[in-house]
Design a protein around this motif. Structure first.
Motif, PDB file in Angstrom:
ATOM      1  N   TYR A 107     -81.344  15.553  18.418  1.00 42.37           N
ATOM      2  CA  TYR A 107     -80.143  15.058  19.097  1.00 42.37           C
ATOM      3  C   TYR A 107     -78.846  15.522  18.431  1.00 42.37           C
ATOM      4  CZ  TYR A 107     -83.152  11.664  21.529  1.00 42.37           C
ATOM      5  OH  TYR A 107     -84.105  11.055  22.306  1.00 42.37           O
ATOM      6  N   ALA A 108     -78.902  16.444  17.492  1.00 40.65           N
ATOM      7  CA  ALA A 108     -77.732  16.819  16.690  1.00 40.65           C
ATOM      8  C   ALA A 108     -76.487  17.099  17.528  1.00 40.65           C
ATOM      9  CB  ALA A 108     -78.058  18.024  15.815  1.00 40.65           C
ATOM     10  N   LYS A 109     -76.640  17.795  18.629  1.00 38.18           N
ATOM     11  CA  LYS A 109     -75.494  18.149  19.480  1.00 38.18           C
ATOM     12  C   LYS A 109     -75.306  17.179  20.635  1.00 38.18           C
ATOM     13  CE  LYS A 109     -76.056  23.075  18.557  1.00 38.18           C
ATOM     14  NZ  LYS A 109     -76.329  24.383  19.134  1.00 38.18           N
ATOM     15  N   ASN A 110     -76.122  16.131  20.698  1.00 41.45           N
ATOM     16  CA  ASN A 110     -76.123  15.249  21.865  1.00 41.45           C
ATOM     17  C   ASN A 110     -76.297  13.783  21.472  1.00 41.45           C
ATOM     18  OD1 ASN A 110     -77.680  17.973  22.636  1.00 41.45           O
ATOM     19  ND2 ASN A 110     -76.421  17.313  24.352  1.00 41.45           N
ATOM     20  N   GLN A 111     -75.485  13.279  20.578  1.00 41.53           N
ATOM     21  CA  GLN A 111     -75.602  11.886  20.146  1.00 41.53           C
ATOM     22  C   GLN A 111     -75.356  10.901  21.293  1.00 41.53           C
ATOM     23  OE1 GLN A 111     -76.699  10.628  17.162  1.00 41.53           O
ATOM     24  NE2 GLN A 111     -77.249  12.760  16.812  1.00 41.53           N
ATOM     25  N   ASP A 112     -74.500  11.257  22.240  1.00 43.29           N
ATOM     26  CA  ASP A 112     -74.238  10.375  23.379  1.00 43.29           C
ATOM     27  C   ASP A 112     -75.491  10.192  24.232  1.00 43.29           C
ATOM     28  OD1 ASP A 112     -71.624   9.979  22.620  1.00 43.29           O
ATOM     29  OD2 ASP A 112     -70.826  11.514  23.964  1.00 43.29           O
ATOM     30  N   PHE A 157     -83.341  19.915  25.409  1.00 47.94           N
ATOM     31  CA  PHE A 157     -84.365  20.923  25.143  1.00 47.94           C
ATOM     32  C   PHE A 157     -83.734  22.307  24.969  1.00 47.94           C
ATOM     33  CE2 PHE A 157     -87.084  17.530  26.493  1.00 47.94           C
ATOM     34  CZ  PHE A 157     -88.280  17.769  25.840  1.00 47.94           C
ATOM     35  N   LYS A 158     -82.739  22.611  25.774  1.00 42.72           N
ATOM     36  CA  LYS A 158     -82.059  23.906  25.679  1.00 42.72           C
ATOM     37  C   LYS A 158     -81.367  24.061  24.323  1.00 42.72           C
ATOM     38  CE  LYS A 158     -78.649  26.801  27.986  1.00 42.72           C
ATOM     39  NZ  LYS A 158     -77.742  26.939  29.131  1.00 42.72           N
ATOM     40  N   ASN A 159     -80.690  23.014  23.867  1.00 44.40           N
ATOM     41  CA  ASN A 159     -79.986  23.070  22.583  1.00 44.40           C
ATOM     42  C   ASN A 159     -80.933  23.220  21.399  1.00 44.40           C
ATOM     43  OD1 ASN A 159     -77.511  22.870  23.832  1.00 44.40           O
ATOM     44  ND2 ASN A 159     -77.316  20.684  23.502  1.00 44.40           N
ATOM     45  N   ASN A 160     -82.209  22.951  21.619  1.00 48.36           N
ATOM     46  CA  ASN A 160     -83.211  23.084  20.556  1.00 48.36           C
ATOM     47  C   ASN A 160     -84.145  24.273  20.791  1.00 48.36           C
ATOM     48  OD1 ASN A 160     -83.035  20.687  18.583  1.00 48.36           O
ATOM     49  ND2 ASN A 160     -82.659  19.790  20.596  1.00 48.36           N
ATOM     50  N   ASN A 161     -83.746  25.156  21.699  1.00 51.48           N
ATOM     51  CA  ASN A 161     -84.497  26.377  22.007  1.00 51.48           C
ATOM     52  C   ASN A 161     -85.876  26.109  22.621  1.00 51.48           C
ATOM     53  OD1 ASN A 161     -82.419  28.093  21.003  1.00 51.48           O
ATOM     54  ND2 ASN A 161     -83.086  27.563  18.946  1.00 51.48           N
ATOM     55  N   TYR A 162     -85.966  25.025  23.391  1.00 52.18           N
ATOM     56  CA  TYR A 162     -87.204  24.693  24.094  1.00 52.18           C
ATOM     57  C   TYR A 162     -86.969  24.517  25.594  1.00 52.18           C
ATOM     58  CZ  TYR A 162     -89.828  24.144  19.787  1.00 52.18           C
ATOM     59  OH  TYR A 162     -90.464  24.375  18.593  1.00 52.18           O
TER      60      TYR A 162
END
Length: 104
Positions: free
Chosen positions: A42-47, A82-87
Protein backbone atom coordinates in the motif's frame (compact mmCIF):
# COMPACT_ATOMS: atom_id res chain seq x y z
CA UNK A 1 -9.78 -19.85 -0.95
CA UNK A 2 -8.03 -17.18 -3.03
CA UNK A 3 -10.09 -17.89 -6.14
CA UNK A 4 -13.20 -18.01 -3.97
CA UNK A 5 -12.50 -14.46 -2.86
CA UNK A 6 -12.21 -13.34 -6.49
CA UNK A 7 -15.50 -15.11 -7.22
CA UNK A 8 -17.16 -13.34 -4.27
CA UNK A 9 -15.80 -9.99 -5.46
CA UNK A 10 -17.12 -10.51 -9.00
CA UNK A 11 -20.48 -11.72 -7.68
CA UNK A 12 -20.87 -8.59 -5.53
CA UNK A 13 -19.71 -6.42 -8.44
CA UNK A 14 -22.43 -7.84 -10.70
CA UNK A 15 -24.99 -7.50 -7.89
CA UNK A 16 -24.11 -3.80 -7.58
CA UNK A 17 -22.99 -4.01 -3.94
CA UNK A 18 -19.92 -1.76 -3.66
CA UNK A 19 -19.83 -1.54 0.14
CA UNK A 20 -19.94 -5.33 0.38
CA UNK A 21 -16.99 -5.55 -2.05
CA UNK A 22 -14.59 -3.97 0.45
CA UNK A 23 -14.11 -7.07 2.61
CA UNK A 24 -13.27 -9.53 -0.20
CA UNK A 25 -10.98 -6.91 -1.75
CA UNK A 26 -9.11 -6.55 1.53
CA UNK A 27 -8.89 -10.32 1.98
CA UNK A 28 -7.63 -10.84 -1.60
CA UNK A 29 -4.91 -8.28 -1.02
CA UNK A 30 -3.97 -9.68 2.40
CA UNK A 31 -3.67 -13.17 0.90
CA UNK A 32 -1.65 -11.83 -2.03
CA UNK A 33 0.72 -9.99 0.33
CA UNK A 34 1.30 -13.17 2.34
CA UNK A 35 1.95 -15.18 -0.82
CA UNK A 36 4.31 -12.65 -2.44
CA UNK A 37 5.95 -11.25 0.70
CA UNK A 38 5.50 -7.65 -0.44
CA UNK A 39 5.81 -5.55 2.71
CA UNK A 40 4.82 -2.19 1.28
CA UNK A 41 1.93 -3.15 -1.00
CA UNK A 42 0.00 0.00 0.00
CA UNK A 43 3.04 2.33 -0.05
CA UNK A 44 1.60 4.59 -2.77
CA UNK A 45 -2.04 4.06 -1.79
CA UNK A 46 -2.58 4.62 1.94
CA UNK A 47 -6.05 6.07 1.29
CA UNK A 48 -7.13 2.82 -0.37
CA UNK A 49 -5.76 0.83 2.57
CA UNK A 50 -7.79 2.94 4.96
CA UNK A 51 -10.91 2.52 2.85
CA UNK A 52 -10.50 -1.26 2.71
CA UNK A 53 -10.03 -1.45 6.46
CA UNK A 54 -13.14 0.59 7.30
CA UNK A 55 -15.13 -1.29 9.91
CA UNK A 56 -13.34 -4.55 9.10
CA UNK A 57 -11.37 -5.14 12.28
CA UNK A 58 -13.89 -4.25 14.97
CA UNK A 59 -13.11 -0.54 14.88
CA UNK A 60 -16.10 1.47 13.75
CA UNK A 61 -14.96 4.35 11.57
CA UNK A 62 -17.34 7.22 10.89
CA UNK A 63 -15.16 9.64 8.93
CA UNK A 64 -14.80 7.59 5.74
CA UNK A 65 -17.71 7.96 3.32
CA UNK A 66 -18.21 4.84 1.22
CA UNK A 67 -21.64 5.79 -0.12
CA UNK A 68 -20.37 7.71 -3.13
CA UNK A 69 -17.96 5.01 -4.32
CA UNK A 70 -19.26 2.71 -7.04
CA UNK A 71 -18.30 -0.80 -8.04
CA UNK A 72 -16.15 0.35 -10.97
CA UNK A 73 -14.39 2.89 -8.73
CA UNK A 74 -13.43 0.12 -6.32
CA UNK A 75 -12.18 -2.19 -9.05
CA UNK A 76 -10.09 0.64 -10.50
CA UNK A 77 -8.62 1.35 -7.06
CA UNK A 78 -7.75 -2.29 -6.58
CA UNK A 79 -6.22 -2.47 -10.04
CA UNK A 80 -4.04 0.55 -9.24
CA UNK A 81 -2.67 -1.25 -6.18
CA UNK A 82 -1.63 -4.24 -8.25
CA UNK A 83 -0.28 -1.99 -11.01
CA UNK A 84 1.81 0.05 -8.55
CA UNK A 85 3.39 -3.21 -7.36
CA UNK A 86 4.08 -4.54 -10.87
CA UNK A 87 1.34 -7.17 -10.70
CA UNK A 88 -1.17 -5.61 -13.07
CA UNK A 89 -1.10 -8.73 -15.29
CA UNK A 90 -2.08 -10.88 -12.30
CA UNK A 91 -4.99 -8.56 -11.49
CA UNK A 92 -6.14 -8.46 -15.11
CA UNK A 93 -6.04 -12.25 -15.44
CA UNK A 94 -7.99 -12.87 -12.22
CA UNK A 95 -10.52 -10.09 -12.75
CA UNK A 96 -11.19 -10.97 -16.39
CA UNK A 97 -11.75 -14.64 -15.52
CA UNK A 98 -14.02 -14.14 -12.52
CA UNK A 99 -15.94 -11.17 -13.93
CA UNK A 100 -16.77 -13.28 -16.98
CA UNK A 101 -17.49 -16.39 -14.90
CA UNK A 102 -19.95 -14.58 -12.63
CA UNK A 103 -21.66 -12.80 -15.52
CA UNK A 104 -22.66 -15.99 -17.22
Amino acid sequence: IYDGLWYELAFLYHAGKPRMMLNPMRRIIETFIIFTGIDEFYAKNQDIKRLLNVNSHGNVVFDVDTTSIGCDDLINMMKSLFKNNNYEAHFNKKWKHWKKHCNG
